[in-house]
Design a protein around this motif. Structure first.
Motif, PDB file in Angstrom:
ATOM      1  N   VAL A  63     -30.934 -15.760 -55.410  1.00 50.01           N
ATOM      2  CA  VAL A  63     -31.209 -14.592 -56.248  1.00 50.01           C
ATOM      3  C   VAL A  63     -29.913 -14.238 -56.968  1.00 50.01           C
ATOM      4  O   VAL A  63     -28.916 -13.866 -56.335  1.00 50.01           O
ATOM      5  N   ALA A  64     -29.918 -14.384 -58.293  1.00 44.73           N
ATOM      6  CA  ALA A  64     -28.687 -14.160 -59.051  1.00 44.73           C
ATOM      7  C   ALA A  64     -29.013 -13.807 -60.493  1.00 44.73           C
ATOM      8  O   ALA A  64     -30.017 -14.262 -61.045  1.00 44.73           O
ATOM      9  N   ASP A  65     -28.141 -13.014 -61.082  1.00 47.91           N
ATOM     10  CA  ASP A  65     -28.225 -12.650 -62.501  1.00 47.91           C
ATOM     11  C   ASP A  65     -27.247 -13.515 -63.263  1.00 47.91           C
ATOM     12  O   ASP A  65     -26.029 -13.355 -63.151  1.00 47.91           O
ATOM     13  N   LEU A  66     -27.761 -14.451 -64.043  1.00 47.67           N
ATOM     14  CA  LEU A  66     -26.898 -15.373 -64.778  1.00 47.67           C
ATOM     15  C   LEU A  66     -26.323 -14.743 -66.044  1.00 47.67           C
ATOM     16  O   LEU A  66     -25.634 -15.408 -66.803  1.00 47.67           O
ATOM     17  N   GLY A  67     -26.586 -13.458 -66.209  1.00 48.94           N
ATOM     18  CA  GLY A  67     -25.929 -12.700 -67.278  1.00 48.94           C
ATOM     19  C   GLY A  67     -24.586 -12.156 -66.821  1.00 48.94           C
ATOM     20  O   GLY A  67     -23.905 -11.481 -67.589  1.00 48.94           O
ATOM     21  N   THR A  68     -24.212 -12.443 -65.580  1.00 46.42           N
ATOM     22  CA  THR A  68     -22.913 -12.025 -65.049  1.00 46.42           C
ATOM     23  C   THR A  68     -22.144 -13.245 -64.578  1.00 46.42           C
ATOM     24  O   THR A  68     -22.738 -14.213 -64.068  1.00 46.42           O
ATOM     25  N   ASP A  69     -20.838 -13.210 -64.706  1.00 48.45           N
ATOM     26  CA  ASP A  69     -20.024 -14.317 -64.206  1.00 48.45           C
ATOM     27  C   ASP A  69     -20.188 -14.462 -62.701  1.00 48.45           C
ATOM     28  O   ASP A  69     -20.199 -15.577 -62.166  1.00 48.45           O
ATOM     29  N   GLU A  70     -20.332 -13.322 -62.003  1.00 44.13           N
ATOM     30  CA  GLU A  70     -20.493 -13.360 -60.546  1.00 44.13           C
ATOM     31  C   GLU A  70     -21.772 -14.100 -60.163  1.00 44.13           C
ATOM     32  O   GLU A  70     -21.789 -14.887 -59.209  1.00 44.13           O
ATOM     33  N   GLY A  71     -22.855 -13.851 -60.903  1.00 45.58           N
ATOM     34  CA  GLY A  71     -24.116 -14.525 -60.628  1.00 45.58           C
ATOM     35  C   GLY A  71     -24.034 -16.016 -60.879  1.00 45.58           C
ATOM     36  O   GLY A  71     -24.585 -16.825 -60.109  1.00 45.58           O
ATOM     37  N   VAL A  72     -23.353 -16.398 -61.934  1.00 47.90           N
ATOM     38  CA  VAL A  72     -23.178 -17.819 -62.253  1.00 47.90           C
ATOM     39  C   VAL A  72     -22.334 -18.499 -61.178  1.00 47.90           C
ATOM     40  O   VAL A  72     -22.660 -19.594 -60.689  1.00 47.90           O
ATOM     41  N   GLN A  73     -21.235 -17.860 -60.809  1.00 48.99           N
ATOM     42  CA  GLN A  73     -20.344 -18.431 -59.791  1.00 48.99           C
ATOM     43  C   GLN A  73     -21.054 -18.555 -58.444  1.00 48.99           C
ATOM     44  O   GLN A  73     -20.889 -19.557 -57.734  1.00 48.99           O
ATOM     45  N   LYS A  74     -21.844 -17.555 -58.093  1.00 48.33           N
ATOM     46  CA  LYS A  74     -22.621 -17.601 -56.856  1.00 48.33           C
ATOM     47  C   LYS A  74     -23.579 -18.784 -56.869  1.00 48.33           C
ATOM     48  O   LYS A  74     -23.720 -19.505 -55.862  1.00 48.33           O
ATOM     49  N   THR A  75     -24.244 -19.004 -57.986  1.00 57.67           N
ATOM     50  CA  THR A  75     -25.203 -20.101 -58.117  1.00 57.67           C
ATOM     51  C   THR A  75     -24.534 -21.451 -57.897  1.00 57.67           C
ATOM     52  O   THR A  75     -25.032 -22.288 -57.134  1.00 57.67           O
ATOM     53  N   ALA A  76     -23.414 -21.672 -58.578  1.00 53.01           N
ATOM     54  CA  ALA A  76     -22.709 -22.947 -58.443  1.00 53.01           C
ATOM     55  C   ALA A  76     -22.189 -23.140 -57.021  1.00 53.01           C
ATOM     56  O   ALA A  76     -22.358 -24.213 -56.417  1.00 53.01           O
ATOM     57  N   LYS A  77     -21.576 -22.109 -56.475  1.00 50.31           N
ATOM     58  CA  LYS A  77     -20.971 -22.193 -55.147  1.00 50.31           C
ATOM     59  C   LYS A  77     -22.012 -22.473 -54.062  1.00 50.31           C
ATOM     60  O   LYS A  77     -21.843 -23.374 -53.234  1.00 50.31           O
ATOM     61  N   GLU A  78     -23.105 -21.690 -54.052  1.00 46.61           N
ATOM     62  CA  GLU A  78     -24.101 -21.840 -53.000  1.00 46.61           C
ATOM     63  C   GLU A  78     -24.835 -23.175 -53.096  1.00 46.61           C
ATOM     64  O   GLU A  78     -25.170 -23.787 -52.079  1.00 46.61           O
TER      65      GLU A  78
END
Length: 268
Positions: A63-78
């Motif tokens: 669950v992530a918002d790809l409109g935020t850098d944090e959401g993008v980074q979370k997606t790649a990392k996880e």
């Protein structure tokens, strides 16, 4: 023609509905290990559960918002922490916008569209490119015929998708020598909640609108999510091993018809 994605890791953004959901289900049927990303947790987990039923392979739901850098980074990392590799990246997440004329446009709409549809794709691809180079994987960007068709009320969205097409071509050139293919699949009018929201219609009004506007599509009907998913799978497969830097339209010939006038009056 057989497709087998067993032991392949596929990341799909915007997987909780529409084209993303159809694409996730098709890859699941073909044995892929899935990382699914979306903002709506309930919908995302429902899609993940349906994918697991196909071959018994449990997807990773992020669950992530790809409109935020944090959401993008979370997606790649996880994704990389869970699977330790990546073979296919499907950049599908996007937001649409129905806008007024240029001099009346709210710049927040412009910023929101570009943040998710362009910046989010740019950053996620940047973060995952090293993993894709390791596997000699490939990237599929989900664009839109709005990138090349001109219709009133579509300016920020059309500009963002045109940018995505150019991003596809440039990154394909950068990564070709590394063995990574980069392509875009460009849907025409597709039956989805995405389009329904932009029309602001009730269910009955939306069905009537689809019927009325289908006459502007040369092949007489809009796409459904599975039409786009099948092309994404084909382009991601070994059957397309030398296809890169290509924008593949799936639109029933819509770009050749007189659809833009109807679209200007009725939809995004």
């Amino acid at each position: 023609m057989d497709y087998d994605f067993s032991n392949k890791v596929v990341l799909i953004t915007g997987a909780s509905a529409g084209i993303g959901e159809s694409t996730a289900l098709l890859f699941a049927k073909l044995g892929a290990k899935l990382s699914l990303v979306g903002r709506n947790e309930a919908h995302l987990r429902a899609v993940a559960a349906e994918c697991e039923k196909q071959k018994g392979v449990k997807p990773l739901a992020i669950v992530a918002d790809l409109g935020t850098d944090e959401g993008v980074q979370k997606t790649a990392k996880e994704t990389l922490e869970h699977f330790k590799r990546l073979d296919v990246l499907v950049n599908n997440a996007a937001v649409g916008a129905r806008t007024t004329l240029l001099h009346e446009t709210d710049m927040k709409i412009f910023d929101d569209v570009f943040t998710i549809n362009v910046r989010g794709v740019y950053l996620l691809t940047k973060l995952l490119a090293p993993a894709l180079i390791e596997t000699k994987g490939n990237i599929i960007n989900v664009s839109s015929v709005s990138a090349t068709m001109v219709a009133l009320g579509t300016l920020p969205y059309g500009m963002a998708k045109a940018a995505l097409d150019h991003f596809t071509r440039l990154v394909s050139l950068e990564l070709a020598s590394k063995g990574v293919r980069v392509n875009a699949v460009s849907p025409g009018m597709t039956v989805s909640s995405f389009v329904k929201r932009l029309t602001g219609s009730t269910d009955e009004e939306y069905q009537a609108w689809l019927a009325a506007t289908s006459k502007y599509i040369p092949m007489g009907e809009p796409c459904v999510g599975d039409d786009i998913a099948k092309m994404i799978v084909h382009v991601a497969s070994e059957h397309s091993r030398l296809v890169t830097g290509t924008i593949v339209e799936v639109d029933g010939g819509m770009r050749f018809g007189n659809f833009s006038n109807a679209f200007s009056k009725q939809a995004k």
